[in-house]
Design a protein around this motif. Structure first.
Motif, PDB file in Angstrom:
ATOM      1  N   PHE A 132       7.289  -0.227  33.118  1.00  0.00           N
ATOM      2  CA  PHE A 132       7.923  -0.957  31.786  1.00  0.00           C
ATOM      3  C   PHE A 132       7.056  -1.960  31.744  1.00  0.00           C
ATOM      4  CE2 PHE A 132      11.146  -2.016  28.748  1.00  0.00           C
ATOM      5  CZ  PHE A 132      11.015  -1.491  27.700  1.00  0.00           C
ATOM      6  N   PHE A 133       8.071  -3.127  32.330  1.00  0.00           N
ATOM      7  CA  PHE A 133       7.173  -4.669  32.829  1.00  0.00           C
ATOM      8  C   PHE A 133       5.625  -4.669  32.244  1.00  0.00           C
ATOM      9  CE2 PHE A 133      11.985  -5.512  34.129  1.00  0.00           C
ATOM     10  CZ  PHE A 133      12.171  -6.100  32.631  1.00  0.00           C
ATOM     11  N   THR A 134       5.410  -3.930  33.467  1.00  0.00           N
ATOM     12  CA  THR A 134       3.187  -4.142  33.321  1.00  0.00           C
ATOM     13  C   THR A 134       3.023  -3.272  31.319  1.00  0.00           C
ATOM     14  OG1 THR A 134       3.156  -3.430  35.325  1.00  0.00           O
ATOM     15  CG2 THR A 134       1.558  -3.013  33.881  1.00  0.00           C
ATOM     16  N   MET A 135       4.107  -2.538  31.057  1.00  0.00           N
ATOM     17  CA  MET A 135       3.576  -2.654  29.990  1.00  0.00           C
ATOM     18  C   MET A 135       3.949  -3.320  28.789  1.00  0.00           C
ATOM     19  SD  MET A 135       4.259   0.938  27.657  1.00  0.00           S
ATOM     20  CE  MET A 135       6.304   0.010  26.990  1.00  0.00           C
ATOM     21  N   LEU A 136       5.526  -3.984  28.793  1.00  0.00           N
ATOM     22  CA  LEU A 136       5.326  -4.486  27.786  1.00  0.00           C
ATOM     23  C   LEU A 136       4.511  -6.457  28.269  1.00  0.00           C
ATOM     24  CD1 LEU A 136       8.468  -4.824  27.783  1.00  0.00           C
ATOM     25  CD2 LEU A 136       7.648  -3.721  26.163  1.00  0.00           C
ATOM     26  N   LEU A 137       4.258  -7.050  29.472  1.00  0.00           N
ATOM     27  CA  LEU A 137       3.460  -7.981  29.049  1.00  0.00           C
ATOM     28  C   LEU A 137       2.409  -8.101  28.280  1.00  0.00           C
ATOM     29  CD1 LEU A 137       4.655  -9.201  32.979  1.00  0.00           C
ATOM     30  CD2 LEU A 137       5.358 -10.097  30.440  1.00  0.00           C
ATOM     31  N   CYS A 138       1.008  -6.290  29.278  1.00  0.00           N
ATOM     32  CA  CYS A 138      -0.124  -5.967  28.165  1.00  0.00           C
ATOM     33  C   CYS A 138      -0.200  -6.319  26.863  1.00  0.00           C
ATOM     34  CB  CYS A 138      -0.690  -5.074  29.213  1.00  0.00           C
ATOM     35  SG  CYS A 138      -0.795  -5.264  30.790  1.00  0.00           S
ATOM     36  N   ALA A 139       1.289  -5.689  26.605  1.00  0.00           N
ATOM     37  CA  ALA A 139       1.294  -5.693  24.896  1.00  0.00           C
ATOM     38  C   ALA A 139       1.554  -7.249  24.723  1.00  0.00           C
ATOM     39  CB  ALA A 139       2.187  -4.854  24.258  1.00  0.00           C
ATOM     40  N   GLY A 140       1.924  -7.734  25.588  1.00  0.00           N
ATOM     41  CA  GLY A 140       2.180  -9.128  25.072  1.00  0.00           C
ATOM     42  C   GLY A 140       1.033 -10.472  24.927  1.00  0.00           C
ATOM     43  N   THR A 141      -0.390  -9.628  25.795  1.00  0.00           N
ATOM     44  CA  THR A 141      -1.091 -10.373  25.759  1.00  0.00           C
ATOM     45  C   THR A 141      -1.712 -10.269  24.530  1.00  0.00           C
ATOM     46  OG1 THR A 141      -1.296 -10.760  27.868  1.00  0.00           O
ATOM     47  CG2 THR A 141      -3.272 -10.526  26.459  1.00  0.00           C
ATOM     48  N   VAL A 142      -2.038  -9.040  23.585  1.00  0.00           N
ATOM     49  CA  VAL A 142      -2.718  -8.823  22.420  1.00  0.00           C
ATOM     50  C   VAL A 142      -2.274  -9.434  21.523  1.00  0.00           C
ATOM     51  CG1 VAL A 142      -2.824  -6.603  21.442  1.00  0.00           C
ATOM     52  CG2 VAL A 142      -2.701  -5.952  23.495  1.00  0.00           C
ATOM     53  N   PRO A 143      -1.395  -9.348  20.431  1.00  0.00           N
ATOM     54  CA  PRO A 143      -1.480 -10.394  19.425  1.00  0.00           C
ATOM     55  C   PRO A 143      -1.606 -11.529  20.102  1.00  0.00           C
ATOM     56  CG  PRO A 143       1.028  -9.413  20.214  1.00  0.00           C
ATOM     57  CD  PRO A 143      -0.229  -8.744  21.218  1.00  0.00           C
ATOM     58  N   LEU A 144      -1.344 -12.121  20.965  1.00  0.00           N
ATOM     59  CA  LEU A 144      -1.892 -13.679  21.257  1.00  0.00           C
ATOM     60  C   LEU A 144      -3.089 -14.026  21.602  1.00  0.00           C
ATOM     61  CD1 LEU A 144       1.199 -14.606  23.750  1.00  0.00           C
ATOM     62  CD2 LEU A 144       1.167 -15.206  21.551  1.00  0.00           C
ATOM     63  N   MET A 145      -3.849 -12.889  22.223  1.00  0.00           N
ATOM     64  CA  MET A 145      -4.846 -13.266  21.968  1.00  0.00           C
ATOM     65  C   MET A 145      -5.715 -12.800  19.903  1.00  0.00           C
ATOM     66  SD  MET A 145      -7.965 -14.121  23.480  1.00  0.00           S
ATOM     67  CE  MET A 145      -7.545 -14.248  25.553  1.00  0.00           C
ATOM     68  N   ALA A 148      -8.621  -5.640  28.538  1.00  0.00           N
ATOM     69  CA  ALA A 148      -7.697  -4.996  29.840  1.00  0.00           C
ATOM     70  C   ALA A 148      -6.297  -5.405  30.381  1.00  0.00           C
ATOM     71  CB  ALA A 148      -8.111  -6.657  31.186  1.00  0.00           C
ATOM     72  N   ALA A 149      -6.517  -5.758  28.567  1.00  0.00           N
ATOM     73  CA  ALA A 149      -5.101  -5.986  28.425  1.00  0.00           C
ATOM     74  C   ALA A 149      -4.959  -4.450  27.685  1.00  0.00           C
ATOM     75  CB  ALA A 149      -4.110  -6.824  27.617  1.00  0.00           C
ATOM     76  N   ILE A 150      -5.165  -3.779  27.065  1.00  0.00           N
ATOM     77  CA  ILE A 150      -5.175  -3.036  26.002  1.00  0.00           C
ATOM     78  C   ILE A 150      -5.349  -1.852  27.293  1.00  0.00           C
ATOM     79  CG2 ILE A 150      -6.438  -1.373  24.734  1.00  0.00           C
ATOM     80  CD1 ILE A 150      -7.162  -3.632  23.227  1.00  0.00           C
ATOM     81  N   GLY A 151      -6.374  -1.582  28.495  1.00  0.00           N
ATOM     82  CA  GLY A 151      -6.449  -0.825  29.084  1.00  0.00           C
ATOM     83  C   GLY A 151      -4.883  -0.722  30.336  1.00  0.00           C
ATOM     84  N   GLY A 152      -4.476  -1.619  30.972  1.00  0.00           N
ATOM     85  CA  GLY A 152      -3.244  -1.990  31.220  1.00  0.00           C
ATOM     86  C   GLY A 152      -1.389  -1.325  30.293  1.00  0.00           C
ATOM     87  N   PHE A 153      -1.459  -1.444  28.977  1.00  0.00           N
ATOM     88  CA  PHE A 153      -0.725  -1.126  28.687  1.00  0.00           C
ATOM     89  C   PHE A 153      -1.349   0.553  28.358  1.00  0.00           C
ATOM     90  CE2 PHE A 153       0.684   0.423  24.032  1.00  0.00           C
ATOM     91  CZ  PHE A 153       1.984   0.035  24.144  1.00  0.00           C
TER      92      PHE A 153
END
Length: 173
Positions: free
Chosen positions: A14-27, A54-59
């Motif tokens: 769950f935290f991996t999904m949220l953290l990867c999702a957090g990268t997307v809007p910032l980038m 990489a972030a989208i793949g992790g998410f």
């Protein structure tokens, strides 16, 4: 009937999904425009596109694995019995961890190197007596700092995914 291992897997996914999702809007929101109208976006730099991929793949992988982790945490049993799901988790977790690690390296490396390159370029231009490039320096520094900032959640996601791979490796049957 949950086990501590199953709950740890669920929380880490769950935290991996949220953290990867957090990268997307910032980038995606990382861009700047000079007074002359030249605009630079994250997509102009291939390294930043890789960080986003990489972030989208992790998410996406964490989102796909989340129902399996929820079921495992609630029942203590896997949905698919046998070695297939365990082996799939093991190998895909490893590959995805390496992809995320390379994304983190690219994000930090591109930000650091291009920031230094632009600063050197502006310093060379200013040493020749032209002072018109200070706007480029300030806006590009903010742009690359935001690139580093966007890479930070991916780094945290990499840490959670690394712990997850250790847990799945240690308890693999």
């Amino acid at each position: 009937m949950e086990t501590p291992r199953a709950m740890a897997i669920l929380v880490l996914r769950f935290f991996t999904m949220l953290l990867c999702a957090g990268t997307v809007p910032l980038m995606i929101n990382n861009s700047f425009e000079l007074s002359g109208g030249e605009k630079t976006k994250y997509s102009d730099i291939k390294g930043y596109r890789y960080v986003l991929a990489a972030a989208i793949g992790g998410f996406a992988y964490s989102l796909i694995q989340l129902p399996f982790a929820i079921y495992y945490a609630c029942t203590g049993n896997r949905i698919i019995h046998g070695r297939f799901l365990g082996m799939l988790d093991f190998y895909v977790d490893k590959v995805l961890t390496f992809v995320m690690a390379s994304g983190v390296g690219v994000g930090y490396g591109v930000s650091s190197e291009l920031k230094r390159f632009v600063n050197g370029f502006v310093d060379n231009i200013e040493s020749s007596g032209i002072d018109a490039y200070e706007e480029l320096r300030t806006k590009s520094q903010k742009f690359f700092d935001r690139g580093t900032l966007a890479t930070n959640p991916l780094m945290a996601g990499l840490i959670t995914m690394s712990v997850l791979t250790i847990i799945t490796s240690f308890h693999r049957k």
